[in-house]
Design an enzyme around this catalytic site. Structure first.
Site, PDB file in Angstrom:
ATOM      1  CG  ASP A 283      -1.774   1.232   1.323  1.00  0.00           C
ATOM      2  OD1 ASP A 283      -2.712   1.321   0.523  1.00  0.00           O
ATOM      3  OD2 ASP A 283      -1.515   2.108   2.178  1.00  0.00           O
ATOM      4  CD  GLU A 325      -2.564   2.284  -3.369  1.00  0.00           C
ATOM      5  OE1 GLU A 325      -3.438   3.106  -3.671  1.00  0.00           O
ATOM      6  OE2 GLU A 325      -1.713   2.528  -2.481  1.00  0.00           O
TER       7      GLU A 325
END
Ligand code: GLC
Length: 645
Positions: A283, A325
Site C-alpha cells: 500500500d 499500489e
C-alpha cells in the site's frame, strides 16, 4: 553455479539452518545466491555509504534463514510449484475479487463460508481489504495498522486467517492481503514508544523539532486528503515534535532511510507469507522515500527498497507475488513493474489506474479519442509482469488526466476534469450517474469522485425511474467495463458487489468513524439477498452476474489473453470505439469496445487486423460474426474479441 556468497553470509545461513535436512539448506543457499545481487544492489541505493552494508546483509541473512526454517512444508511445496509456473499471475484463468472481510462474510471464518459463491464466479484470487489490527476508531478503512502480526480481533485471529488461506489454496484460490509500508498507526508500539521519548523509536519515523524542515518540504508537496487532513505534518504534543503524516493525522510515515525499518518489514512480510498469504498488496509505496524539492513520490530509492524486499521474498517464499499500489502517472507507474536496472526485479502486478480513468471519461463523453491516445502511448511493461486491472475499487476516482492529453483532442484539461467530477456526481443534465464529489480542493479546483460501479454506470437512476431501457443500458455499461479489464494484459480485479450491481450505501454517514469520508458510499455491505436474485432470470443481478461469469469463462478459453502478450491500442479512426490488438503466437486478437448507446460500425479496415479470413470469430460468444462493407456493427456498449476461426 552462479555467484558466490561472502563467507560470513554463507556461514550465518548454514549455522541458522543447522537443524534442517541438507537438501533444504542447499535449496536455500541456491536461492540466496540467485537473488543475492537483487538484495545487495537494492540495499546499496538507500543505505550504501551511510551504513555498514556488509553487516546489514549478514544480519538479514540470519533473518531470512530463520524465516525459511519456519516455513511450513505445504508452502515449501507451493514454492516449488510456482518455480515451475512463474507466470501463474499472468494466466488468463486468473480472476481477482476484492472484499472487506466483515462486509462480505462478517468474520474471517465467515468469509470461508462463501467460497462456493466465489468459485461460481470463477475467482482464483481473493484480496481481503485491510485486516491486520488497526487503531481503534477511524482507521482509514484499516490502513492505519497498530499491529502487523495480529488480525483485527473483530474479524478473528491469525490462526483463523491461516485456516482460510489453506481452504482457499485447496480450491485453487490465492489469498492477498494489504501490507501498509508507508506508515503505521499513531498507536503502533513504535509510535507509542516514540511519544514516550524513546529515541530509537523516534528514528523509525520522520520527526522534526520545529517547522523549518516541514515548511521546506511543504513547498513542493501535494495534499492527499485536503478536506479532512490538510498538510503533510502533524504536531505531536507528547513528543513536542512534528511528525510526517502524508495521509491522515493518525498515519505516521515511516523513515525508510533507517535500515531498521527495512529489517522489521522484511520480517513481517515473511511472517505473513509463512501464514499462507500468497499476494501482498503493497500500500501507498510511491510515498516511501522523501527528497527535498520534489513531490516525495516515486523516488529511485523506492524501487531499490522494493527490489530488496522482493529478493527477500524470493529467497524464503518464492510462491508469493507482489502487487504495487502506486496511483501515479503512466511514466512513473511502469517503474513499479521494473524499468532499467530494476527490470523484472520488483512487483508482479501494479494497478492500471489510467485504464479505469479513461474508461469512465470515454463513457461520459461517448468519445474515445483521448483514451486511444493515452492508452496507445502507455509505456510497455516487462513481459513477466501483469497490470492489475479494475473498473472500480474501494477508493475514489481521481481524474488523472494530463492537460496535454486533453488538449490533443481539443479539450481544456481542467474543465474536462471538473466536468467528469460533476457528471459522475449526477450534476449534469443528461447524466446517468449517481455518485458524489470527493475532496473538493478549493485551491487547485481538483475534485474526485465516489460511488459504486452500478450507481456511476446508471443502474441506480434507471431502477428509480423504473425504466427498462435505461436498466438495460446500465447493465451493458457494467459488462462493457468488465470486458475491457478482462481483455487487457493484466489480472482483472472484481470489486465486491459489482458482480450484482450493488448501489451506493447512502447510510454510510450514520457511522461516526465514516461520516467524514464519502468513499464509504461505495463500500456497501454484501447483499446476500441480491446474490440470491442472480438465480432469477431477467433481474439486473442475474444479467450482471452471468455476464461477468461468461466473460471470465471466455477469458479462460482464450490463450491470446496471457499477460505476457501486450495490449496494443489501435486507432480505428472511429471516435466511438476503443480497440486494441493482442499479437499472440497463435495469431492476433482484436478487441473492440463500443462506448456509446447506439450501434457503431468498425469500418472495413479494422478486420484486416485479424487476418485474411472474411468471417472472424468473437471469442466472447464463440460465434462467427457477420462482416459487411462497413466492417462489423457493434451493438450499444458491446465488446468483441475477434480472432481467426
Ligand atoms: C491507499 C489505499 C487508500 C488509503 C491510502 C493510505 O491509497 O488504497 O484507501 O487511504 O493508501 O493508506
Amino acid at each position: 553455479m552462479a555467484g558466490k556468497l561472502p563467507g560470513r553470509v554463507e556461514q550465518v545461513a548454514r549455522d541458522t539452518l543447522a537443524g534442517l535436512p541438507a537438501r533444504d539448506t542447499d535449496l536455500f543457499l541456491a536461492r540466496l545466491r540467485r537473488w543475492w545481487p537483487d538484495l545487495a544492489e537494492g540495499l546499496a541505493g538507500p543505505y550504501g555509504g551511510r551504513y555498514d552494508l556488509d553487516e546489514l546483509l549478514v544480519e538479514l541473512t540470519g533473518l531470512l534463514a530463520a524465516r525459511y526454517a519456519e516455513r511450513p512444508e505445504e508452502l515449501k511445496l507451493l514454492d516449488l510449484e510456482r518455480s515451475v509456473r512463474p507466470d501463474w499471475l499472468q494466466d488468463p484463468s486468473m480472476l481477482g475479487y476484492v472484499a472487506y472481510a466483515d462486509r462480505f462474510g462478517g468474520t474471517i471464518t465467515g468469509v470461508g463460508e462463501h467460497l462456493g459463491y466465489l468459485a461460481d464466479l470463477g475467482v482464483r484470487y481473493l484480496h481481503l481489504m485491510p485486516l491486520l489490527e488497526p487503531r481503534p476508531g477511524d482507521s482509514d478503512g484499516g490502513y492505519a495498522v497498530r499491529d502487523y502480526r495480529a488480525v483485527d480481533p473483530r474479524l478473528g485471529s491469525m490462526g483463523e486467517l491461516e485456516e482460510l488461506a489453506a481452504h482457499l489454496r485447496a480450491r485453487g484460490m490465492s489469498l492477498c492481503i494489504d501490507l501498509v509500508l508507508n506508515h503505521t498507526a499513531a498507536e503502533h508500539d513504535w509510535a507509542m514508544a516514540a511519544k514516550a521519548g524513546d529515541q530509537a523509536a523516534q528514528a523509525m519515523y520522520l520527526t522534526y523539532p520545529d517547522r523549518a524542515e516541514p515548511d521546506a518540504y511543504e513547498r513542493t508537496l501535494p495534499e492527499v486528503f485536503p478536506d479532512f487532513a490538510p498538510g503533510n505534518f502533524t504536531w505531536v504534543p507528547e513528543m513536542e515534535r512534528w511528525v510526517w503524516t502524508t495521509f491522515n493525522r493518525f498515519q505516521w510515515d515511516l523513515n525508510w532511510a533507517n535500515p531498521r525499518v527495512f529489517r522489521e518489514f522484511a520480517d513481517v512480510l515473511l511472517h505473513l507469507a509463512n501464514r499462507g498469504v500468497e499476494i501482498l498488496r503493497l500500500d501507498a509505496v510511491a510515498f516511501m522515500w522523501k527528497r527535498l524539492g520534489t513531490n516525495c513520490q516515486n523516488q529511485p530509492e523506492v524501487h531499490d527498497l522494493l527490489q530488496a524486499l522482493r529478493a527477500c521474498a524470493r529467497i524464503v517464499a518464492p510462491a508469493i507475488g507482489f502487487k504495487a499500489e502506486a496511483i501515479v502517472s503512466p511514466s512513473e507507474l511502469v517503474f513499479y513493474l521494473g524499468v532499467g536496472r530494476h527490470h523484472g526485479r520488483v512487483s508482479d502486478l501494479a494497478y492500471h489506474n489510467s485504464l479505469m480513468v479513461q474508461f469512465w471519461s470515454a463513457l461520459a463523453t461517448r468519445d474515445t479519442r483521448m483514451a486511444t491516445r493515452v492508452l496507445g502511448r502507455f509505456p510497455t511493461k516487462p513481459a513477466t509482469a501483469a497490470w492489475a486491472t479494475y473498473i472500480r475499487c474501494h477508493d475514489d476516482i481521481g481524474w488523472a488526466i494530463m492537460d496535454e492529453d486533453a488538449a490533443a483532442v481539443g479539450w481544456n484539461g481542467w474543465s474536462h476534469r471538473r466536468f467528469l467530477a460533476g457528471f459522475y456526481a449526477g450534476l449534469h443534465p443528461g447524466s446517468f450517474a449517481k455518485g458524489a464529489i470527493f475532496q473538493d480542493n478549493p485551491v487547485t479546483g481538483d475534485q474526485r469522485s465516489s460511488g459504486t460501479l452500478a450507481s456511476l454506470a446508471g443502474l441506480e437512476q434507471a431502477l428509480e425511474l423504473g425504466d427498462e431501457r435505461l436498466v438495460d443500458m446500465a447493465v451493458r455499461r457494467i459488462l462493457l467495463g468488465h470486458a475491457l479489464i478482462f481483455g487487457w494484459d493484466g489480472l482483472p480485479l472484481l470489486y465486491m458487489g459489482d458482480e450484482l450491481g450493488l448501489r451506493n450505501d447512502g447510510g454510510f454517514a450514520d457511522d461516526p468513524d465514516h461520516a467524514g469520508d464519502n468513499r464509504w458510499l461505495h463500500r456497501p455491505a454484501m447483499d446476500w439477498a441480491a446474490a440470491e436474485r442472480r438465480h432469477e432470470r431477467g433481474t439486473a443481478e442475474q444479467r450482471i452476474f452471468d455476464g461477468i461469469k461468461a466473460l471470465a469463462q471466455a477469458r479462460t478459453r482464450t490463450p491470446h489473453l496471457h499477460a505476457a502478450t501486450p495490449a496494443e491500442v489501435v486507432d480505428l479512426g472511429q471516435p466511438r470505439l476503443l480497440a486494441f490488438v493482442r499479437r499472440h503466437p497463435l495469431g492476433p486478437l482484436l478487441a473492440v469496445h463500443n462506448l456509446t448507446e447506439t450501434h457503431q460500425p468498425t469500418g472495413s479496415g479494422a478486420l484486416d487486423l485479424v487476418g485474411p479470413d472474411p468471417q472472424p470469430v468473437d471469442r466472447i460468444t464463440g460465434q462467427k460474426v457477420p462482416v459487411g462493407w462497413e466492417g462489423l456493427w457493434l451493438e450499444p456498449y458491446q465488446t468483441v474479441w475477434l480472432t481467426a476461426p
